[in-house]
Write an enzyme that holds these catalytic residues in place. Structure first.
Site, PDB file in Angstrom:
ATOM      1  N   HIS A   1     -23.923  -5.430  39.309  1.00 37.07           N
ATOM      2  CA  HIS A   1     -22.822  -5.762  38.390  1.00 37.07           C
ATOM      3  C   HIS A   1     -23.283  -6.846  37.418  1.00 37.07           C
ATOM      4  O   HIS A   1     -23.048  -8.043  37.628  1.00 37.07           O
ATOM      5  CB  HIS A   1     -21.586  -6.228  39.164  1.00 37.07           C
TER       6      HIS A   1
ATOM      7  N   HIS B   1     -23.281  -7.297  33.119  1.00 41.87           N
ATOM      8  CA  HIS B   1     -22.964  -6.760  31.806  1.00 41.87           C
ATOM      9  C   HIS B   1     -24.041  -7.135  30.796  1.00 41.87           C
ATOM     10  O   HIS B   1     -24.681  -8.184  30.901  1.00 41.87           O
ATOM     11  CB  HIS B   1     -21.599  -7.270  31.337  1.00 41.87           C
TER      12      HIS B   1
ATOM     13  N   HIS C   1     -14.150  -0.594  36.979  1.00 41.15           N
ATOM     14  CA  HIS C   1     -13.604  -1.894  37.358  1.00 41.15           C
ATOM     15  C   HIS C   1     -12.205  -1.701  37.935  1.00 41.15           C
ATOM     16  O   HIS C   1     -11.438  -0.851  37.468  1.00 41.15           O
ATOM     17  CB  HIS C   1     -13.489  -2.811  36.148  1.00 41.15           C
TER      18      HIS C   1
ATOM     19  N   GLU D   1      -9.355  -6.795  40.094  1.00 39.29           N
ATOM     20  CA  GLU D   1      -9.751  -8.128  39.660  1.00 39.29           C
ATOM     21  C   GLU D   1      -8.530  -8.831  39.073  1.00 39.29           C
ATOM     22  O   GLU D   1      -7.945  -9.721  39.696  1.00 39.29           O
ATOM     23  CB  GLU D   1     -10.875  -8.048  38.625  1.00 39.29           C
TER      24      GLU D   1
ATOM     25  N   ASP E   1     -22.045 -10.712  37.019  1.00 39.64           N
ATOM     26  CA  ASP E   1     -21.066 -10.321  36.007  1.00 39.64           C
ATOM     27  C   ASP E   1     -21.524 -10.711  34.598  1.00 39.64           C
ATOM     28  O   ASP E   1     -22.176  -9.913  33.925  1.00 39.64           O
ATOM     29  CB  ASP E   1     -19.704 -10.923  36.338  1.00 39.64           C
TER      30      ASP E   1
END
Length: 355
Positions: free
Chosen positions: A16, A18, A204, A207, A285
């Site tokens: 994970h 980005h 996703h 969250e 992330d």
């Protein structure tokens, strides 16, 4: 006092991360200067000071502010050489943190306007990943992610493109951005296209919204993995379902705290998920904005959740098993994890070299 092993030497997979969020702060500053990009003061101050910006995305205004900083950093990527630099540096950072496999997530439509279109943008990204993997030895693949803020038809186009490049390094299809916008079921056709083309489903969920968004990912998108998924801890039946199906949750502790999902690192329900048998893959992330990379997530598990070295090793194994790495790569990483755990630790906390 028990001697602990260095988590940066623990072999692991990173599932994970980005694309723009993987950048080094200094790189953003250099590229902004190169292209005359005026960065928001909150971003430039954070990049210069080394202190992550104050972010809280529990309401739409907070998410907009986060997205504005992210978009500003992305606007500094304008040439193929910028993409190549980003990918190389992301790999270098992962290698320092013990990663042996990286699946980097990207929405190529965000880069297409400056890179000649959607197909050229994806090809530039894939070329950079292939070259970097060969040069550094880090196994790397790409997960193409649609933006849930855009029309589902755009996601279908992206899914078809992702399938087309499955033999060039695309291994999965995701769905990112504010999960309070765009229902998972609106994107079911795009994910069906991706799954039919052999790509794993990794949207996703769980969250910014609760357990229902995780269930939607399972029911509507047939998720193999869930990006984040931490809010599943609020529903014991959902935890059992994730555990029984072996669905890996890509948990990003530092990100969860930075965005206000939880107040403190110890509030992130790592223990609840782990002890329920849900496979976990710790991820960074967007380290550009959250200030910590992969090894730091394992350190959070150790310092704030009392994970032992044996439990950290199991987290690393789960990240490898949940990856799309070839079996020989998985076997090599799993063997390395065993060596990390069984080898002695020296007084500094670093694993002794037994080679």
């Amino acid at each position: 006092m028990e001697r602990v092993r260095d988590v940066s030497e623990l072999p692991k997979a990173h599932l994970h991360l980005h694309f723009t969020g993987s950048m080094r702060p200094g790189t953003v500053l250099e590229l902004a200067d190169k292209y005359g990009v005026r960065l928001p003061e909150a971003l430039s101050d954070a990049l210069i000071s080394g202190e992550p910006p104050q972010l809280r995305a529990t309401d739409e205004r907070g998410w907009f502010r986060f997205q504005r900083l992210y978009d500003a950093a992305r606007s500094c990527l304008r040439q193929p050489e910028d993409i190549q630099r980003l990918v190389r540096e992301a790999a270098e950072e992962d290698l320092k943190d013990g990663s042996g496999w990286l699946e980097i997530q990207v929405d190529p439509t965000s880069y297409a306007p400056r890179l000649g279109g959607l197909i050229p943008a994806l090809e530039i990204i894939l070329d950079a990943v292939e070259t970097t993997s060969r040069d550094t030895g880090l196994g790397m693949r790409v997960l193409v992610a649609a933006n849930r803020m855009k029309h589902p038809l755009d996601a279908r186009t992206l899914a078809r493109l992702a399938v087309r490049y499955a033999d060039r390094g695309v291994i999965g299809f995701g769905l990112s951005n504010d999960e309070r916008r765009g229902m998972a079921r609106d994107f079911d056709r795009a994910f069906a296209i991706a799954r039919d083309g052999g790509l794993l489903s990794a949207p996703h969920g769980g969250e910014l919204t609760g357990p229902a968004s995780v269930r939607d990912c399972l029911d509507d998108l047939e998720a193999n993995r869930i990006g984040h998924g931490v809010r599943a801890a609020e529903d014991p039946r959902l935890l059992k379902r994730l555990a029984d199906r072996g669905v890996t949750c890509e948990v990003c502790p530092a990100s969860n705290v930075a965005l206000g999902v939880y107040e403190k690192p110890q509030d992130v329900p790592l223990r609840t998920l782990f002890e329920a048998g849900v496979p976990l893959a710790l991820g960074a992330d967007d380290p550009l904005l959250f200030g910590s990379r992969l090894a730091a997530q394992y350190d959070i598990a150790r310092r704030h959740h009392s994970f032992t070295d044996a439990e950290l090793a199991e987290l690393a194994r789960q990240s490898v098993r949940g990856s799309a790495a070839p079996e020989d790569v998985k076997d090599r990483l799993l063997a390395g994890i065993d060596r990390w755990l069984t080898g002695p630790a020296d007084g500094s906390g670093r694993t002794a070299d037994t080679a």
